[in-house]
Each structure stands twice: as C-alpha cells, then as structure tokens.
Motif scaffolding. Structure first.
Motif, PDB file in Angstrom:
ATOM      1  N   SER A 123       0.836  -1.200   0.000  1.00 30.01           N
ATOM      2  CA  SER A 123       0.000   0.000   0.000  1.00 30.01           C
ATOM      3  C   SER A 123       0.872   1.251   0.000  1.00 30.01           C
ATOM      4  O   SER A 123       1.915   1.301   0.654  1.00 30.01           O
ATOM      5  N   SER A 127      -3.321  11.116 -12.111  1.00 29.84           N
ATOM      6  CA  SER A 127      -2.155  10.467 -11.499  1.00 29.84           C
ATOM      7  C   SER A 127      -2.193  10.552  -9.977  1.00 29.84           C
ATOM      8  O   SER A 127      -1.256  10.123  -9.310  1.00 29.84           O
ATOM      9  N   CYS A 137      -4.663   9.979  -6.300  1.00 29.22           N
ATOM     10  CA  CYS A 137      -5.826   9.289  -5.736  1.00 29.22           C
ATOM     11  C   CYS A 137      -6.468  10.191  -4.691  1.00 29.22           C
ATOM     12  O   CYS A 137      -5.854  10.453  -3.646  1.00 29.22           O
ATOM     13  N   CYS A 177      -7.033   8.277  -1.098  1.00 27.06           N
ATOM     14  CA  CYS A 177      -5.853   8.064  -0.249  1.00 27.06           C
ATOM     15  C   CYS A 177      -4.977   9.307  -0.151  1.00 27.06           C
ATOM     16  O   CYS A 177      -4.090   9.367   0.708  1.00 27.06           O
ATOM     17  N   ARG A 185      -0.227   8.297  -7.443  1.00 26.82           N
ATOM     18  CA  ARG A 185      -0.301   6.932  -7.961  1.00 26.82           C
ATOM     19  C   ARG A 185       1.001   6.556  -8.661  1.00 26.82           C
ATOM     20  O   ARG A 185       1.606   7.369  -9.351  1.00 26.82           O
ATOM     21  N   THR A 186       1.403   5.308  -8.488  1.00 28.59           N
ATOM     22  CA  THR A 186       2.478   4.768  -9.314  1.00 28.59           C
ATOM     23  C   THR A 186       1.844   4.238 -10.596  1.00 28.59           C
ATOM     24  O   THR A 186       0.628   4.011 -10.640  1.00 28.59           O
ATOM     25  N   CYS A 244      -0.291   1.008  -9.916  1.00 25.69           N
ATOM     26  CA  CYS A 244      -1.089   0.866  -8.696  1.00 25.69           C
ATOM     27  C   CYS A 244      -2.576   0.973  -9.026  1.00 25.69           C
ATOM     28  O   CYS A 244      -2.967   1.454 -10.092  1.00 25.69           O
ATOM     29  N   ARG A 245      -3.370   0.534  -8.093  1.00 21.35           N
ATOM     30  CA  ARG A 245      -4.822   0.634  -8.232  1.00 21.35           C
ATOM     31  C   ARG A 245      -5.426   0.775  -6.844  1.00 21.35           C
ATOM     32  O   ARG A 245      -4.924   0.203  -5.886  1.00 21.35           O
ATOM     33  N   HIS A 246      -6.519   1.545  -6.769  1.00 23.33           N
ATOM     34  CA  HIS A 246      -7.203   1.724  -5.489  1.00 23.33           C
ATOM     35  C   HIS A 246      -8.167   0.568  -5.267  1.00 23.33           C
ATOM     36  O   HIS A 246      -9.000   0.270  -6.117  1.00 23.33           O
ATOM     37  N   CYS A 277      -4.545   2.419  -1.860  1.00 24.24           N
ATOM     38  CA  CYS A 277      -3.900   2.199  -3.150  1.00 24.24           C
ATOM     39  C   CYS A 277      -2.773   1.186  -2.974  1.00 24.24           C
ATOM     40  O   CYS A 277      -1.955   1.316  -2.060  1.00 24.24           O
ATOM     41  N   ASP A 305       0.423  -0.790  -4.781  1.00 26.98           N
ATOM     42  CA  ASP A 305       1.365  -0.780  -5.897  1.00 26.98           C
ATOM     43  C   ASP A 305       1.411  -2.158  -6.554  1.00 26.98           C
ATOM     44  O   ASP A 305       1.430  -3.179  -5.874  1.00 26.98           O
TER      45      ASP A 305
END
Length: 375
Positions: free
Chosen positions: A212, A232, A234, A237, A241-242, A245-247, A254, A256
């Motif tokens: 995370s 780019s 979030c 959070c 964002r990398t 990554c996704r939330h 988020c 990675d």
C-alpha cells in the motif's frame, strides 16, 4: 462555479473553489449538486474527487433525481457506463425513487420488437443495476458485483474450516490405513508437512502489507493538482499513484502493482506480498495433489488389498468405522479443489511469464498505454 468545474471534469478548479470555502454539496436553481453535473456529463475523473471530498451520493434535485438517475439517463449520449459503475461501487442507492417513483433502472429503455438490442442497455438491466446477492460476486469475488462492499472474514473462516475438515477426514480414512499398512510413510509425512506449510504461508499473506502506498503527512494534496495530472493522484488516499497501482475499494487503499483482492486471505495481493502469495498457491496445489495421490493409494489398500481387515477389532481411531465414507468424500472434494487451485496457479505462472498482474492482464483498461505514458 463548482457545478461548471464538475461538468468540465476539472478537479483543479474544483479544489480552488473548495479552498475558497464553497460547499461541495451546494445546489443550483434546479437543486442539483456538482455530483449531479459530473454524473450527467460522465466526468469520470472529477466524479471520484467529488465523492472523496464528501459529495452526497444520493442527493435529490427538484425532480427527485439522484446522480445515479442522471448517469443512467445520459449513458447513451456519453457512450459509457463507467460513471454508473463508479457511483454504484462508492455506495449510490440503485433503488432510490425520484418524484415519479422511478428507480434508475426504469430509465434504461426496453428493446422494441424487431429493434436491434442495445448492448449497453442489456448490460445495465441484466448485470450492473440489478441488486442480487450471489456467492460468485459477493463472497468469492470471481465476477464483478457493482455495489459498495466491505472486507468480510467469511471466506477467511471458510478456508480454515475447509482445511481443518480435510485434515480430519484424511486422518480418519487415508492416513489411518497408510499407518496400518506401513507403506509409503514418506507420502504420509510429506502430505502432513505440506498441510502445515500451506497454513503458515496463508497466515503470512493474510498479515502482510500488499504494498500500500503511504500518504506523506507533509504533502499538500491540493497543491499537487497544480503540478500533476489529476488522474495520477488518488483523492481517496491522497497519494501520488504509481504507474501500476490501483485503489482497492474493499481495503480502502492504493496498492502498488495491484494484482487482485483475494477473498481467501482477506487481503489485497500486490508488490509487497505477491511472492508469498505465489509460493502459497504453489504449495497449496502440491498439497492437494498429494491428497489426491494419498486418496488413490488409500482406495487400493482399502478396497483392493483390504489391508485393514486384520485390524477391524482394534480401536485405531474413534471414527474408524466411518473411514470409507470419509475417504470417498475426501477424494471427491480434494479433486475438485485441486483443479481450481491448479488453474489459479497456472494463471499466476502465466502472469509471471508475461510480466503482468491479473488486473492488467484481464482488465479492459489498456494498461500498456498507461505504462508508456508514465515512462
């Protein structure tokens, strides 16, 4: 001005006016909020920002329409259902009634006789807007369930119960006969060792951090919008964002190199714990294969060689009279789960060979283009 920012999909101007003290749920002359405008315009980026900053998902305008009503009404013009899915995943009420007592699904047109079916309308009616509980969607998370969900220990407990019951059935049937026959002791102890190792790895994955992305308390998130693209960042959070990554809506963070949210360990799988997860899946597969082999050997010793006959009068185990039924049940269940887990192992091995995550490999989003854009 907030409404114009919402319609124009501009989080930067939205943040500016919020800093000036405007209310995120302020209403215009139609009693519409900025979220109404964003939903109607299918402004996907700012939709997330408004919700994260306190937008009322179920606010009603002068006609009783919620943002979800408007998103459904405008899906044809926008040629997309993504905004509808976002609202539902964040907790919008799909059963909300407007002042004409219509639900959002009532605004999806029915196909006329002889008319070519609208694929998006069919998807909305049969998949997205329905409110049905399903094991595949709500528990196992194998298919999308478009509703706000919370982490549940249900499947976590199911895994422990299944492993415990399987070991008990093996002890009652196969292990008991193998001990009596004095054959293949290495297989007996190997299977038991794999059982313990699988539980240990499961515990590691459950308690691990999936990777995370941590929020920097010294970072002013609003000011980041002036220098970075809104997509780019979030807003939930408040992190950068990398590229991969996704939330996760279930975990609320988020992750990675997000792979998926695994219900069996009740945790996300990502950069921080993917190695442990992959080893766990491999060990679990080998354990189930060993159980199938043990069960096959058990059937030979029990039904063909009848090695247990001389010991029928000996109380080897309080449940020894039920060993045949337990052996048959265990063979069927272990074979079923072996196929499922080996398929998962095959998918994850394929991901490793391709250098992709499950999310990247099977999502409709073109992650390769996103990676190229961030490089």
């Amino acid at each position: 001005m907030l409404h114009v920012s919402a319609q124009g999909d501009s989080p930067v101007s939205l943040a500016y006016f919020l800093e000036k003290g405007l209310n995120i749920n302020s209403k215009d002359y139609r009693e519409s909020t900025p979220l109404h405008w964003a939903a109607f315009s299918n402004a996907e980026c700012i939709l997330n920002y408004i919700i994260a900053w306190g937008g009322d998902l179920n606010a009603q305008d002068s006609k009783g329409l919620t943002p979800l009503h408007l998103a459904v009404k405008s899906y044809k013009d926008n040629h997309s259902t993504r905004g509808i899915k976002q609202l539902l995943l964040k907790g919008a009420d799909r059963n909300a009634l407007d002042y004409e007592t219509k639900k959002p699904i009532d605004y999806v047109p029915l196909p006329q006789p002889g008319e070519r079916p609208d694929e998006m309308a069919l998807e909305l009616r049969n998949k997205i807007l329905i409110n049905e509980w399903s094991i595949m969607g709500d528990c196992l998370m194998i298919k999308n369930s478009f509703k706000k969900q919370k982490k549940s220990p249900f499947t976590l407990i199911c895994y422990l119960v299944l492993m415990g019951v399987s070991f008990f059935l093996l002890e009652v049937s196969s292990y008991q006969v193998l001990r009596v026959s004095d054959q293949s002791e290495w297989l007996l102890y190997g299977s038991q060792s794999l059982f313990g190792l699988a539980l240990f790895l499961w515990l590691m994955v459950w308690l691990s951090d999936p990777g995370s992305i941590k929020r920097d308390p010294d970072l002013n998130f609003i000011k980041l919008l002036d220098t970075l693209e809104a997509s780019s960042l979030c807003p939930d959070c408040e992190v950068i964002r990398t590229p991969r990554c996704r939330h996760c809506n279930l975990c609320g963070k988020c992750v990675d190199r997000f792979d998926h949210h695994c219900p069996w360990v009740n945790n996300c799988i990502g950069k921080g714990n993917y190695a442990q997860f992959y080893i766990f899946v491999v060990v679990q597969s080998i354990y189930l294969i060993s159980v199938v082999i043990v069960s096959g050997l058990y059937f030979k010793l029990e039904f063909v060689d009848d090695v247990y006959a001389p010991f029928e009068d000996r109380e080897m185990h309080p449940w020894h009279k039920y060993r045949r039924g337990a052996g048959i049940l265990m063979s069927f269940v272990s074979a079923l789960f072996m196929v499922s887990v080996m398929f998962l192992c095959w998918v994850q091995t394929g991901n490793l060979c391709r250098g992709e995550t499950t999310c990247e490999r099977y999502s409709k989003t073109n992650y390769r283009m996103l990676h190229a854009r961030h490089q």
